[in-house]
Design a protein around this motif. Structure first.
Motif, mmCIF file in Angstrom:
data_model
loop_
_atom_site.group_PDB
_atom_site.id
_atom_site.type_symbol
_atom_site.label_atom_id
_atom_site.label_comp_id
_atom_site.label_asym_id
_atom_site.label_seq_id
_atom_site.Cartn_x
_atom_site.Cartn_y
_atom_site.Cartn_z
ATOM 1 N N TYR A 141 0.951 -1.219 0.035
ATOM 2 C CA TYR A 141 -0.049 0.120 -0.015
ATOM 3 C C TYR A 141 0.838 1.251 0.016
ATOM 4 C CZ TYR A 141 -4.154 3.031 1.145
ATOM 5 O OH TYR A 141 -5.093 3.950 0.969
ATOM 6 N N GLU A 142 0.956 1.733 -1.065
ATOM 7 C CA GLU A 142 1.825 3.007 -1.320
ATOM 8 C C GLU A 142 1.412 4.385 -1.180
ATOM 9 O OE1 GLU A 142 4.366 2.254 -4.455
ATOM 10 O OE2 GLU A 142 3.946 0.104 -4.485
ATOM 11 N N GLU A 143 0.116 4.760 -0.481
ATOM 12 C CA GLU A 143 -0.322 5.904 -0.360
ATOM 13 C C GLU A 143 0.680 6.620 0.498
ATOM 14 O OE1 GLU A 143 -2.977 7.553 -1.718
ATOM 15 O OE2 GLU A 143 -3.365 5.627 -3.121
ATOM 16 N N SER A 144 0.519 8.067 0.198
ATOM 17 C CA SER A 144 1.307 9.123 0.713
ATOM 18 C C SER A 144 0.925 9.069 2.154
ATOM 19 C CB SER A 144 1.448 10.328 -0.069
ATOM 20 O OG SER A 144 0.445 10.897 -0.005
ATOM 21 N N THR A 145 -0.206 9.042 2.442
ATOM 22 C CA THR A 145 -0.862 9.277 3.683
ATOM 23 C C THR A 145 -0.216 8.287 4.733
ATOM 24 O OG1 THR A 145 -3.005 9.735 2.677
ATOM 25 C CG2 THR A 145 -2.953 9.291 4.867
ATOM 26 N N SER A 190 1.712 12.917 -4.210
ATOM 27 C CA SER A 190 1.108 13.958 -3.137
ATOM 28 C C SER A 190 1.397 15.258 -3.781
ATOM 29 C CB SER A 190 1.617 13.810 -1.924
ATOM 30 O OG SER A 190 1.067 12.538 -1.399
ATOM 31 N N ARG A 191 2.629 15.509 -4.165
ATOM 32 C CA ARG A 191 3.143 16.739 -4.725
ATOM 33 C C ARG A 191 2.372 17.135 -5.925
ATOM 34 N NH1 ARG A 191 9.331 17.911 -4.747
ATOM 35 N NH2 ARG A 191 8.685 18.316 -2.646
ATOM 36 N N SER A 192 2.206 16.028 -6.681
ATOM 37 C CA SER A 192 1.468 16.389 -8.064
ATOM 38 C C SER A 192 -0.088 16.925 -7.633
ATOM 39 C CB SER A 192 1.229 15.255 -8.931
ATOM 40 O OG SER A 192 0.464 15.263 -10.060
ATOM 41 N N SER A 193 -0.632 16.432 -6.544
ATOM 42 C CA SER A 193 -1.940 16.800 -6.223
ATOM 43 C C SER A 193 -1.783 18.116 -5.787
ATOM 44 C CB SER A 193 -2.440 15.984 -5.179
ATOM 45 O OG SER A 193 -2.582 14.428 -5.645
ATOM 46 N N ALA A 194 -0.790 18.684 -5.071
ATOM 47 C CA ALA A 194 -0.648 19.852 -4.210
ATOM 48 C C ALA A 194 -0.528 20.801 -5.654
ATOM 49 C CB ALA A 194 0.529 19.902 -3.345
ATOM 50 N N ASN A 195 0.556 20.562 -6.553
ATOM 51 C CA ASN A 195 0.583 21.511 -7.710
ATOM 52 C C ASN A 195 -0.830 21.698 -8.508
ATOM 53 O OD1 ASN A 195 3.190 22.048 -7.477
ATOM 54 N ND2 ASN A 195 3.966 20.256 -8.378
ATOM 55 N N ARG A 248 -5.066 24.016 9.534
ATOM 56 C CA ARG A 248 -6.202 23.433 8.845
ATOM 57 C C ARG A 248 -6.532 23.917 7.662
ATOM 58 N NH1 ARG A 248 -9.090 23.255 13.317
ATOM 59 N NH2 ARG A 248 -10.443 25.056 12.957
ATOM 60 N N ASN A 249 -6.635 25.082 7.443
ATOM 61 C CA ASN A 249 -7.022 25.785 6.309
ATOM 62 C C ASN A 249 -5.755 25.545 5.121
ATOM 63 O OD1 ASN A 249 -9.092 27.011 7.251
ATOM 64 N ND2 ASN A 249 -8.267 28.837 7.956
ATOM 65 N N ILE A 250 -4.688 25.581 5.557
ATOM 66 C CA ILE A 250 -3.260 25.164 4.666
ATOM 67 C C ILE A 250 -3.382 23.746 4.165
ATOM 68 C CG2 ILE A 250 -0.837 24.700 4.451
ATOM 69 C CD1 ILE A 250 -0.769 27.005 6.541
ATOM 70 N N MET A 251 -4.026 23.009 5.167
ATOM 71 C CA MET A 251 -4.025 21.600 4.527
ATOM 72 C C MET A 251 -5.353 21.395 3.564
ATOM 73 S SD MET A 251 -3.607 19.744 8.268
ATOM 74 C CE MET A 251 -4.170 18.129 7.813
ATOM 75 N N ARG A 252 -6.091 21.967 3.648
ATOM 76 C CA ARG A 252 -7.320 22.073 2.893
ATOM 77 C C ARG A 252 -7.000 22.829 1.565
ATOM 78 N NH1 ARG A 252 -10.621 25.975 1.763
ATOM 79 N NH2 ARG A 252 -10.201 27.349 3.486
ATOM 80 N N LYS A 253 -6.163 23.681 1.681
ATOM 81 C CA LYS A 253 -5.953 24.275 0.117
ATOM 82 C C LYS A 253 -5.059 23.423 -0.716
ATOM 83 C CE LYS A 253 -6.407 29.031 1.614
ATOM 84 N NZ LYS A 253 -5.737 30.536 1.761
ATOM 85 N N ARG A 257 -2.588 16.014 4.283
ATOM 86 C CA ARG A 257 -3.362 15.489 5.440
ATOM 87 C C ARG A 257 -2.730 15.620 6.634
ATOM 88 N NH1 ARG A 257 -2.711 12.199 0.815
ATOM 89 N NH2 ARG A 257 -4.523 11.665 -0.264
ATOM 90 N N ASN A 258 -1.559 16.170 6.548
ATOM 91 C CA ASN A 258 -1.041 16.264 7.962
ATOM 92 C C ASN A 258 0.103 17.380 7.769
ATOM 93 O OD1 ASN A 258 1.633 14.755 7.148
ATOM 94 N ND2 ASN A 258 0.028 12.974 7.305
#
Length: 270
Positions: A141-145, A190-195, A248-253, A257-258
């Motif tokens: 299981y390779e999820e970044s979480t 994860s970085r791709s999702s953030a970008n 929390r707001n930064i995580m949402r934007k 996840r942490n």
């Protein structure tokens, strides 16, 4: 006539005496030989201790007997100084009272549920039982979480089962040297999702500089330095609850996840 009996009797002490020096000499040789044997045994013992010290002690915890056995044999066959022990679970390892000190523990799990249990339960048990142990999660299981959660809870590495044996051995060597091994695949996603999240904001007319408020940028900067909410609140002169709201707001934007993901994902955004 000359009586040789007395002379022959006189020679007898000499004959006996001639044997005694030989025995004495022989004894000396034997003593020297025994001493050499003792020295050799001491050398062998010392060499054995050095060999043991040079060995990398690895504990493999895997409920699957076949995969546990295969991993044990593969590591031992491909790396001469790997000394492995295999157990079905943490309880069996603790019950065995292994004398291995500061081992590298490969905690294996298959599937999301098993991986979650390994990270949030078994990892804590291992750290409590052997504080000096360096734990590496081995999972399909390779999820970044899960990867980030494992690192936050004290794991020194995360080996994906999609990796080959050479990668696994390299990861163990890195952990042995004091490093931390993380698969690029999980964190890159994860970085791709953030970008992508930031790009979506930009497409809506918001620039990269306006994605976050000035206060949020200051909080991010402190998070990257590994500071706690309490310390951030003190340095930025704000309440700890306010810091939590910003986090929390930064995580949402950026869909983090942490806190660890915030620091990682924002590393190249600005």
């Amino acid at each position: 006539m000359t009586d040789y009996s007395a002379s022959s009797q006189a020679f007898k002490p000499f004959a006996v005496g001639s044997v005694l020096p030989l025995k004495s000499s022989s004894s000396v040789v034997e003593l020297k030989r025994e001493s050499r044997v003792d020295d050799n045994s001491q050398d062998d013992t010392a060499a054995g201790k050095v060999d043991q010290d040079l060995q990398t002690r690895i504990v493999i915890i895997d409920e699957n007997a076949l995969s546990r056995s295969c991993l044990t044999r593969c590591l031992t066959a491909n790396e001469g100084n790997f000394a492995t022990e295999g157990y079905s679970d943490v309880a069996e390892w603790e019950k065995a009272e292994s004398t291995v000190s500061n081992p590298i523990v490969l905690l294996c799990a298959t599937g999301r549920k098993a991986t979650d249990a390994a990270i949030r339960r078994d990892l804590d048990l291992i750290v409590q039982a052997a504080p000096g142990a360096r734990v590496v999660i081995v999972s399909d299981y390779e999820e970044s979480t899960e990867i980030v959660a494992a690192l936050e809870r004290g794991a020194k590495g995360y080996i994906a089962m999609s990796s080959n044996l050479d990668v696994a051995i390299a990861a163990i060597r890195l952990v042995r040297a004091g490093g931390t091994f993380v698969p690029a695949s999980g964190l890159l996603s994860s970085r791709s999702s953030a970008n992508q999240a930031v790009e979506e904001m930009e497409s809506n007319g918001r620039s990269r500089q306006t994605v976050f408020t000035q206060r949020q940028l200051e909080v991010i900067d402190r998070l990257r330095q590994g500071e706690s909410n309490k310390l951030i609140a003190y340095k930025l002169n704000m309440g700890e609850c306010t810091v939590k709201v910003h986090v929390r707001n930064i995580m949402r934007k950026i869909k983090a996840r942490n806190r660890t993901e915030i620091a990682f994902l924002t590393n190249e955004l600005f």
